[in-house]
Design a protein around this motif. Structure first.
Motif, short mmCIF file in Angstrom:
data_model
loop_
_atom_site.label_atom_id
_atom_site.label_comp_id
_atom_site.label_asym_id
_atom_site.label_seq_id
_atom_site.Cartn_x
_atom_site.Cartn_y
_atom_site.Cartn_z
N ALA A 29 2.63 -4.84 -0.76
CA ALA A 29 3.44 -5.37 0.34
C ALA A 29 3.39 -6.90 0.36
O ALA A 29 4.40 -7.57 0.61
CB ALA A 29 2.97 -4.80 1.66
N ALA A 30 2.22 -7.45 0.09
CA ALA A 30 2.08 -8.91 0.05
C ALA A 30 2.90 -9.50 -1.10
O ALA A 30 3.54 -10.55 -0.95
CB ALA A 30 0.61 -9.29 -0.10
N ASN A 31 2.89 -8.82 -2.24
CA ASN A 31 3.61 -9.32 -3.42
C ASN A 31 5.13 -9.35 -3.19
O ASN A 31 5.82 -10.22 -3.74
CB ASN A 31 3.29 -8.47 -4.64
N VAL A 143 14.87 -6.34 8.73
CA VAL A 143 14.00 -5.24 8.35
C VAL A 143 12.73 -5.76 7.68
O VAL A 143 12.79 -6.69 6.86
CB VAL A 143 14.71 -4.27 7.37
N LEU A 144 11.61 -5.18 8.03
CA LEU A 144 10.34 -5.42 7.33
C LEU A 144 10.03 -4.20 6.49
O LEU A 144 9.98 -3.08 6.99
CB LEU A 144 9.21 -5.69 8.34
N ALA A 163 0.47 3.62 7.32
CA ALA A 163 0.03 3.07 8.60
C ALA A 163 -0.67 1.73 8.40
O ALA A 163 -0.47 0.78 9.17
CB ALA A 163 -0.89 4.06 9.31
N VAL A 164 -1.50 1.65 7.36
CA VAL A 164 -2.23 0.41 7.09
C VAL A 164 -1.26 -0.71 6.72
O VAL A 164 -1.41 -1.84 7.19
CB VAL A 164 -3.27 0.64 5.96
N LEU A 169 1.48 -5.71 8.08
CA LEU A 169 2.69 -6.51 8.24
C LEU A 169 2.80 -7.07 9.66
O LEU A 169 3.21 -8.22 9.86
CB LEU A 169 3.92 -5.67 7.91
N GLY A 170 2.42 -6.26 10.65
CA GLY A 170 2.40 -6.74 12.02
C GLY A 170 1.43 -7.89 12.20
O GLY A 170 1.74 -8.89 12.87
#
Length: 327
Positions: A29-31, A143-144, A163-164, A169-170
């Motif tokens: 997700a970070a990438n 959108v995220l 969930a993680v 992201l939040g």
């Protein structure tokens, strides 16, 4: 049907597999973080209203945590249960607000049905979802991407990695917005007036330390017996050894006394100067408790007491680790 109890090593291995899978999902997700994230962060930073985070089920728990983190870092936010939103709680949302709808599938009916009334109230919509082609993503202004390749549990069913990633992201959004708004540690202290965080960021050593009248004090030439007597009368775990001018020259702790008695059968000839720690680590009275805590704990060997030294090196008191944590 009875099964054989797994060994401790097998349980540890299973746990590591899950943690590694979740860590990989967060790294992925970070990438892929890019322009969409920047757009959402700019929307949240620019709003004059609040952020309302909405979810259902496991995503509802994530939404609640995201709202709490946003508040913690200076962005007014509230959590609304998707089911309750459709029965009156959507009235919390006003023109200028931003609604973040959290759903792994992006097809949760209770959330999709909220898009129209939320937009009618004048709110901007952000979908935090694992499916960029979902109905919820289609309704949103931004959108995220919280997608994952696979959940981390052995069957790939429970919302673990998803969930993680959604929560991470939040957190990333809350931190990015706080940084963009110039949020400071002092601001954080104002939003956390109670608890240990509040103490660490708002109180200083002078607020909790023991003044010199409460502390065992000795001269370098004081006999060890006199030091022990002083420490017994003022049992704070240490005696500050000061010179004639009041400057701190050493510290004698309970541990120093025990180690000395193990080495010497006859302690009568011993003086404070012979057993003290010369030039001990010290702290200034104006130091924040959080900084003092780092000095005491972030070391190979933890420090339980610190002499407090003011102007010109004069000893003004003693700080115990217990004083920092005491409420």
């Amino acid at each position: 049907m009875k099964t054989k109890s797994p060994s401790p090593s097998a349980l540890i291995a299973a746990g590591r597999v899950v943690l590694a899978a979740e860590a990989q999902s967060v790294q992925a997700a970070a990438n892929r973080l890019g322009a969409d994230f920047a757009r959402v962060a700019a929307m949240v930073r620019g709003t004059r209203g609040k952020v309302v985070v909405i979810g259902l089920g496991k995503s509802g728990h994530v939404a609640n945590a995201i709202a709490a983190t946003l508040c913690s870092l200076g962005t007014p936010a509230a959590y609304v249960h998707a089911g309750e939103a459709a029965h009156g709680d959507i009235g919390l949302v006003q023109k200028g607000d931003i609604a973040i709808l959290v759903s792994k599938s992006g097809a949760t009916p209770e959330l999709v049905r909220l898009a129209a009334p939320l937009r009618a109230s004048g709110a901007k919509l952000i979908a935090l979802t694992g499916n960029l082609r979902s109905p919820l993503a289609a309704e949103a202004d931004a959108v995220l991407d919280a997608s994952v390749t696979r959940e981390a549990d052995p069957w790939g069913l429970a919302p673990t990695s998803s969930a993680v990633v959604a929560l991470a992201l939040g957190h990333a959004l809350a931190a990015a917005v706080a940084q963009a708004r110039g949020f400071t540690a002092e601001d954080f202290a104002r939003t956390h007036p109670s608890g240990q965080l509040g103490r660490n960021l708002s109180l200083r050593v002078a607020d909790v330390m023991h003044g010199l009248k409460e502390v065992a004090v000795a001269r370098p030439e004081s006999s060890l017996r006199d030091v022990v007597v002083a420490m017994t009368r003022r049992p704070l775990g240490a005696a500050c050894v000061v010179g004639r001018s009041g400057k701190l020259v050493g510290l004698v702790t309970d541990g120093d006394i025990r180690r000395t008695l193990q080495k010497h059968e006859d302690f009568r000839p011993l003086t404070a100067a012979m057993v003290m720690t010369v030039n001990p680590i010290r702290i200034a009275p104006e130091t924040l408790l959080g900084d003092a805590l780092r000095v005491m704990e972030e070391r190979t060997s933890q420090i339980s007491v610190l002499p407090v030294v003011g102007a010109h090196g004069r000893c003004v008191g003693l700080l115990r680790l217990h004083d920092i944590y005491q409420h």
